[in-house]
Scaffold this motif. Structure first.
Motif, PDB file in Angstrom:
ATOM      1  N   LEU A   6     -15.183  -1.216   8.119  1.00  0.00           N
ATOM      2  CA  LEU A   6     -13.809  -1.709   8.060  1.00  0.00           C
ATOM      3  C   LEU A   6     -12.831  -0.590   8.420  1.00  0.00           C
ATOM      4  O   LEU A   6     -11.931  -0.770   9.243  1.00  0.00           O
ATOM      5  N   LEU A   7     -13.043   0.592   7.809  1.00  0.00           N
ATOM      6  CA  LEU A   7     -12.149   1.712   8.085  1.00  0.00           C
ATOM      7  C   LEU A   7     -12.252   2.120   9.544  1.00  0.00           C
ATOM      8  O   LEU A   7     -11.250   2.460  10.174  1.00  0.00           O
ATOM      9  N   ALA A   8     -13.485   2.065  10.101  1.00  0.00           N
ATOM     10  CA  ALA A   8     -13.667   2.483  11.486  1.00  0.00           C
ATOM     11  C   ALA A   8     -12.870   1.587  12.421  1.00  0.00           C
ATOM     12  O   ALA A   8     -12.323   2.051  13.426  1.00  0.00           O
ATOM     13  N   GLU A   9     -12.784   0.288  12.084  1.00  0.00           N
ATOM     14  CA  GLU A   9     -12.015  -0.613  12.945  1.00  0.00           C
ATOM     15  C   GLU A   9     -10.558  -0.157  12.995  1.00  0.00           C
ATOM     16  O   GLU A   9      -9.950  -0.110  14.066  1.00  0.00           O
ATOM     17  N   TYR A  10     -10.026   0.217  11.840  1.00  0.00           N
ATOM     18  CA  TYR A  10      -8.625   0.616  11.815  1.00  0.00           C
ATOM     19  C   TYR A  10      -8.429   1.986  12.439  1.00  0.00           C
ATOM     20  O   TYR A  10      -7.420   2.241  13.105  1.00  0.00           O
ATOM     21  N   ALA A  11      -9.411   2.878  12.234  1.00  0.00           N
ATOM     22  CA  ALA A  11      -9.331   4.180  12.899  1.00  0.00           C
ATOM     23  C   ALA A  11      -9.356   3.995  14.413  1.00  0.00           C
ATOM     24  O   ALA A  11      -8.632   4.659  15.156  1.00  0.00           O
ATOM     25  N   HIS A  12     -10.183   3.048  14.860  1.00  0.00           N
ATOM     26  CA  HIS A  12     -10.239   2.711  16.272  1.00  0.00           C
ATOM     27  C   HIS A  12      -8.880   2.253  16.788  1.00  0.00           C
ATOM     28  O   HIS A  12      -8.457   2.610  17.885  1.00  0.00           O
ATOM     29  N   MET A  13      -8.211   1.439  15.969  1.00  0.00           N
ATOM     30  CA  MET A  13      -6.874   0.967  16.347  1.00  0.00           C
ATOM     31  C   MET A  13      -5.936   2.137  16.545  1.00  0.00           C
ATOM     32  O   MET A  13      -5.160   2.178  17.504  1.00  0.00           O
ATOM     33  N   ILE A  14      -5.994   3.099  15.616  1.00  0.00           N
ATOM     34  CA  ILE A  14      -5.072   4.242  15.717  1.00  0.00           C
ATOM     35  C   ILE A  14      -5.415   5.071  16.942  1.00  0.00           C
ATOM     36  O   ILE A  14      -4.521   5.491  17.689  1.00  0.00           O
ATOM     37  N   THR A  15      -6.716   5.293  17.189  1.00  0.00           N
ATOM     38  CA  THR A  15      -7.105   6.049  18.383  1.00  0.00           C
ATOM     39  C   THR A  15      -6.598   5.341  19.626  1.00  0.00           C
ATOM     40  O   THR A  15      -6.007   5.968  20.519  1.00  0.00           O
ATOM     41  N   ALA A  16      -6.841   4.037  19.701  1.00  0.00           N
ATOM     42  CA  ALA A  16      -6.431   3.292  20.886  1.00  0.00           C
ATOM     43  C   ALA A  16      -4.922   3.381  21.068  1.00  0.00           C
ATOM     44  O   ALA A  16      -4.426   3.590  22.189  1.00  0.00           O
ATOM     45  N   SER A  17      -4.168   3.262  19.946  1.00  0.00           N
ATOM     46  CA  SER A  17      -2.713   3.333  20.052  1.00  0.00           C
ATOM     47  C   SER A  17      -2.264   4.702  20.525  1.00  0.00           C
ATOM     48  O   SER A  17      -1.377   4.819  21.379  1.00  0.00           O
ATOM     49  N   GLY A  18      -2.892   5.763  19.959  1.00  0.00           N
ATOM     50  CA  GLY A  18      -2.534   7.110  20.386  1.00  0.00           C
ATOM     51  C   GLY A  18      -2.838   7.325  21.859  1.00  0.00           C
ATOM     52  O   GLY A  18      -2.058   7.944  22.596  1.00  0.00           O
ATOM     53  N   PHE A  19      -3.953   6.769  22.279  1.00  0.00           N
ATOM     54  CA  PHE A  19      -4.376   6.880  23.668  1.00  0.00           C
ATOM     55  C   PHE A  19      -3.365   6.195  24.593  1.00  0.00           C
ATOM     56  O   PHE A  19      -2.944   6.758  25.613  1.00  0.00           O
ATOM     57  N   ILE A  20      -2.955   4.988  24.222  1.00  0.00           N
ATOM     58  CA  ILE A  20      -1.966   4.269  25.026  1.00  0.00           C
ATOM     59  C   ILE A  20      -0.664   5.063  25.079  1.00  0.00           C
ATOM     60  O   ILE A  20      -0.051   5.228  26.145  1.00  0.00           O
ATOM     61  N   ALA A  21      -0.255   5.593  23.915  1.00  0.00           N
ATOM     62  CA  ALA A  21       1.007   6.327  23.858  1.00  0.00           C
ATOM     63  C   ALA A  21       0.953   7.552  24.760  1.00  0.00           C
ATOM     64  O   ALA A  21       1.917   7.857  25.473  1.00  0.00           O
ATOM     65  N   VAL A  22      -0.184   8.259  24.756  1.00  0.00           N
ATOM     66  CA  VAL A  22      -0.274   9.477  25.564  1.00  0.00           C
ATOM     67  C   VAL A  22      -0.358   9.130  27.047  1.00  0.00           C
ATOM     68  O   VAL A  22       0.297   9.758  27.884  1.00  0.00           O
ATOM     69  N   LEU A  23      -1.148   8.123  27.380  1.00  0.00           N
ATOM     70  CA  LEU A  23      -1.369   7.837  28.795  1.00  0.00           C
ATOM     71  C   LEU A  23      -0.168   7.179  29.449  1.00  0.00           C
ATOM     72  O   LEU A  23       0.157   7.455  30.595  1.00  0.00           O
ATOM     73  N   PHE A  24       0.478   6.261  28.745  1.00  0.00           N
ATOM     74  CA  PHE A  24       1.494   5.445  29.413  1.00  0.00           C
ATOM     75  C   PHE A  24       2.907   5.671  28.903  1.00  0.00           C
ATOM     76  O   PHE A  24       3.859   5.337  29.581  1.00  0.00           O
ATOM     77  N   LEU A  25       3.062   6.195  27.700  1.00  0.00           N
ATOM     78  CA  LEU A  25       4.409   6.294  27.141  1.00  0.00           C
ATOM     79  C   LEU A  25       4.822   7.735  26.870  1.00  0.00           C
ATOM     80  O   LEU A  25       5.661   8.002  26.013  1.00  0.00           O
ATOM     81  N   GLY A  26       4.209   8.676  27.577  1.00  0.00           N
ATOM     82  CA  GLY A  26       4.700  10.043  27.482  1.00  0.00           C
ATOM     83  C   GLY A  26       4.394  10.769  26.195  1.00  0.00           C
ATOM     84  O   GLY A  26       5.039  11.768  25.895  1.00  0.00           O
ATOM     85  N   GLY A  27       3.429  10.305  25.404  1.00  0.00           N
ATOM     86  CA  GLY A  27       3.004  11.039  24.210  1.00  0.00           C
ATOM     87  C   GLY A  27       4.161  11.385  23.299  1.00  0.00           C
ATOM     88  O   GLY A  27       4.893  10.506  22.854  1.00  0.00           O
ATOM     89  N   TRP A  28       4.338  12.693  23.052  1.00  0.00           N
ATOM     90  CA  TRP A  28       5.376  13.127  22.108  1.00  0.00           C
ATOM     91  C   TRP A  28       6.750  13.174  22.747  1.00  0.00           C
ATOM     92  O   TRP A  28       7.713  13.588  22.114  1.00  0.00           O
ATOM     93  N   HIS A  29       6.876  12.790  24.009  1.00  0.00           N
ATOM     94  CA  HIS A  29       8.148  12.918  24.701  1.00  0.00           C
ATOM     95  C   HIS A  29       9.040  11.719  24.450  1.00  0.00           C
ATOM     96  O   HIS A  29       8.598  10.569  24.540  1.00  0.00           O
TER      97      HIS A  29
END
Lengths: 403, 197
Positions: free
Chosen positions: A252-275
Motif C-alpha cells: 500500500l505504501l509503495a503505491e503511494y510512494a510510486h505516486m510521489i515519484t511519478a509526480s516528482g518526475f513529471i514536475a522535473v521533466l515538464f514543469l521545470g522542477g524547482w523553477h
C-alpha cells in the motif's frame, strides 16, 4: 584517498536521510488525504475521529497494520513471498535519489548540489529502477501460489510493459529536446525564457507529450483508472490477495510512494522542477539557503498538485476493462507518441530557442490527425463490435415436440 | 417465450471524434467531482455525526425496538392471541399463554419473548395486534454483549413501554369487544358469542 569526503558528500547524506524521512511521513499522509478527498467528493467528512479532524488516522492505521498478525500461508514460496513487498517498497523509494530538489547551495566557497546523487544517466536510472517495480508485483503474484494472485500479477506485468513504451517515448521527446539525460541539466535548461517572459518549460513546448506522460504515469503507478492489478472490488484483489499485516501495508505504501515519484518526475521533466518563473529566489543564480528552501517548496508544491490530480481522477473515473486498457496503450498512446517523437526530431533541427511556434503548430497537427483518425475510424471504442453477427432471433417453430 | 414485439434492439450511440478521445468527458466528470469537493469543504457535508448528533426521527412510524403496552391499570395489555407470532415473517416472537386471572380476558402471556436479533423490524406484529399491545418504538440503538441478552422477555418489553410512554403514547383503537382492553371508554356491548362466560 579522502577526495570523496567533500561537502557534497555530507549534503548528500543529510539530504538522503531527510528525503527518506519526509517521504515516509508524506506517504502515510497521502493515504489520509486520499481518504479525506474520497469523503469530500462523495459529500462525506472522511476520517475525522482520530485526533483533531482525523489528523492521527494514518498513525492509527500504521499501528493497526503493524500489530496485525502477519500470515504467511503454508502453500507459498516463502523467500519470494517475503522478498516481493521488500522489492516494491525499496524500488519506490530509491528513485528519489536522482531528483534535483533545490538547485545549488553556496556552502563556504563551494557550490553543492541539493541532490542525493548526480548520475549522468539520471533519467535512465529512474526509469530502470521504476521498471524493477514490476518484479515486486509479479513475484508477489507468483509466490502466493494462488490463481487469482497470479492472474493479478500477469495483468500487472502486461499493463506495465505496455505502458512503459509510450512512457519511454515521451521521455525520449524530452531527452531529444534537452539533449541530456541529467535531471539537473533538464531542470536548468527549463529555467530559460522565451522573449524574457515565458519560461521554457517543456509543458509549453510539448503539451501533448505532457498529457500522454501523465496518463502513462498513472498506469505505471497502478492508479485509477488503471488500477486493474489490484482491483479489489471485481478482480479478487490481485497480486496482494494473500498478503496481510505489514507486508500488505508495504504494498500500500509503495503505491503511494510510486505516486510521489511519478509526480516528482513529471514536475522535473515538464514543469521545470524547482523553477518558478518571475520569482528571484527560484532562479538558478540564487544559491543562498533561503533560496534553496524556496526551491524545495516550489517542487513540493508541484508534486502536491499532481498527487491531488491523481486522487481527484481516482474519485472521478471508473476503472477500464482490461482489453480497453491495452487497446488504449497500443492503438492510442503509442501511435500518438510516435507522432510526437517525430515532431521532437524536427524540433531538434529547428533549435530549442526558435522552436515554440513550430512546436505548437506540430502539436496542433498531431492533435488534428488524432481527431481525424478517431472521427473517421469505424471501429467501436467500447461495447459491441460492428462486424459481429446479428443477435436478432430467427423465427421460432411452434407445434409438436420433436421426437 | 419472448414475443418479437417485446425485443428492443438498441444501437449504441456513435461517438464523435472528440468524444472518442474521452478527454472532454473526463474534464466534465472532474468538474462535477470538484464541485462536490468544494461543497463538502466550504459547506457542510450531509453526513450526520451519529453519536454526537442524533437524527430527527418520526416518532409515529419509526420502526425500532418493540415494546409491550400496559393498559390503564398497569397490567400487560396483551391477550396472548398469537396474532403477532403468526404474522411474524421471521418467527421471532415466542408467546406462552396462560389462563388470565382477570375477568376482562381469557388469556394473558405468561412468557413473551422477542428475539431482537432475528427480528427484521417489518412492523407486521404491530399491524396484526387486535388490542395494540405490541408496538415499535423509535429506539434503534439497542446493543448487547451476547445473543441471549438480545432476546427480550416480557418484563424488558414492559419496561421499554414505561420508558417510551411519554415519547409515544399508546395508540388506542379497540377492535375486540372486550371491555377495558383499551384506554378508550367502553361504548359497545361485547358480541354475545365471544363474551366471557
Amino acid at each position: 584517498m579522502v577526495e570523496f569526503l567533500t561537502s557534497q558528500l555530507g549534503v548528500s547524506i543529510i539530504l538522503a536521510l531527510v528525503v527518506i524521512g519526509v517521504m515516509l511521513g508524506s506517504v502515510a499522509y497521502c493515504i489520509f488525504f486520499e481518504r479525506k478527498i474520497a469523503g469530500w467528493v462523495q459529500d462525506r467528512f472522511g476520517p475525522n475521529r482520530v485526533g483533531y479532524r482525523g489528523i492521527l488516522q494514518s498513525i492509527a492505521d500504521g499501528g493497526k497494520l503493524l500489530l496485525k498478525e502477519d500470515v504467511i500461508p503454508g502453500h507459498v514460496d516463502t523467500p519470494l513471498f517475503i522478498l516481493a513487498p521488500a522489492i516494491i517498497f525499496l524500488v519506490a523509494f530509491v528513485g528519489f535519489a536522482a531528483i534535483p530538489w533545490g538547485g545549488q547551495l553556496q556552502l563556504g566557497e563551494n557550490l553543492v548540489d541539493i541532490q542525493v546523487a548526480k548520475p549522468d544517466i539520471g533519467l535512465l536510472y529512474i526509469l530502470g529502477v521504476a521498471s524493477i517495480g514490476v518484479y515486486g508485483v509479479v513475484l508477489g503474484g507468483w509466490s502466493s501460489n494462488n490463481k487469482y494472485s497470479f492472474y493479478g500479477g500477469i495483468r500487472a506485468a502486461a499493463q506495465m510493459l505496455s505502458y512503459e513504451i509510450p512512457l519511454g517515448l515521451c521521455i525520449l521527446v524530452v531527452v531529444l529536446t534537452m539533449g541530456t539525460l541529467r535531471l539537473e541539466s533538464i531542470t536548468l535548461q527549463q529555467t530559460e525564457y522565451w522573449g524574457g517572459i515565458l519560461p521554457m518549460w517543456n509543458v509549453i513546448l510539448h503539451p501533448l507529450a505532457f498529457l500522454v506522460f501523465l496518463i502513462t504515469a498513472l498506469a505505471e503507478s497502478n492508479r485509477m483508472p488503471f488500477d486493474l492489478p489490484e482491483a479489489e472490488q471485481e478482480l479478487v484483489g490481485g497480486y496482494h490477495t494473500e498478503y496481510s499485516g505489514l507486508k500488505f501495508g508495504m504494498f500500500l505504501l509503495a503505491e503511494y510512494a510510486h505516486m510521489i515519484t511519478a509526480s516528482g518526475f513529471i514536475a522535473v521533466l515538464f514543469l521545470g522542477g524547482w523553477h518558478f518563473p518571475w520569482i528571484a529566489w527560484t532562479q538558478p543564480e540564487a544559491t543562498a539557503w533561503y533560496a534553496v528552501i524556496a526551491k524545495m517548496l516550489v517542487l513540493a508544491g508541484k508534486i502536491t498538485f499532481f498527487i491531488f490530480l491523481m486522487m481527484w481522477l481516482r474519485w472521478t473515473l471508473p476503472r477500464l476493462r482490461f482489453d480497453q486498457l491495452l487497446r488504449l496503450a497500443w492503438k492510442g498512446l503509442i501511435p500518438i507518441t510516435l507522432g510526437l517523437f517525430t515532431l521532437a526530431v524536427i524540433l531538434v533541427y529547428v533549435g530549442r530557442q526558435q522552436s515554440l511556434p513550430w512546436a505548437l503548430l506540430g502539436n496542433a497537427v498531431v492533435l488534428a490527425i488524432v481527431l481525424a483518425a478517431a472521427g473517421l475510424s469505424q471501429v467501436e471504442v467500447t461495447g459491441r463490435q460492428a462486424n459481429l453477427p446479428s443477435i436478432r432471433p430467427g423465427p421460432v417453430s411452434t407445434g409438436t415436440a420433436r421426437t | 417465450m419472448i414475443k418479437d414485439d417485446d425485443i428492443l434492439l438498441l444501437d449504441e450511440p456513435r461517438l464523435n471524434a472528440a468524444e472518442r478521445l474521452y478527454i472532454p468527458q473526463i474534464v466534465d466528470g472532474m468538474i462535477v467531482t470538484l464541485r462536490h469537493l468544494g461543497k463538502s469543504l466550504f459547506k457542510r457535508p450531509i453526513t450526520v455525526q451519529y453519536p454526537e448528533e442524533q437524527r430527527q426521527l418520526r416518532v409515529e412510524n419509526y420502526r425500532g425496538v418493540h415494546r409491550l403496552n400496559r393498559d390503564e391499570q398497569g397490567r400487560v395489555a396483551c391477550v396472548a392471541c398469537f396474532m403477532c407470532a403468526t404474522a411474524c415473517p421471521v418467527r421471532c416472537i415466542h408467546i406462552e399463554a396462560g389462563e388470565s386471572a382477570w375477568d376482562d380476558r381469557e388469556k394473558y402471556p405468561v412468557k413473551f419473548d422477542i428475539d431482537e436479533l432475528r427480528c427484521i423490524y417489518c412492523g407486521m406484529c404491530e399491524e396484526a395486534c387486535p388490542v395494540d399491545a405490541i408496538e415499535l418504538t423509535p429506539h434503534y440503538d439497542l446493543v448487547g454483549r451476547s445473543r441471549q441478552e438480545m432476546i427480550l422477555d416480557k418484563e424488558e418489553l414492559l419496561s421499554i413501554y414505561d420508558g417510551t410512554r411519554d415519547l409515544k403514547p399508546r395508540k388506542n383503537p379497540r377492535i375486540t369487544g372486550y371491555p377495558g382492553t383499551g384506554n378508550r371508554p367502553e361504548q359497545a356491548e361485547p358480541p354475545k358469542d365471544e363474551a366471557k362466560a
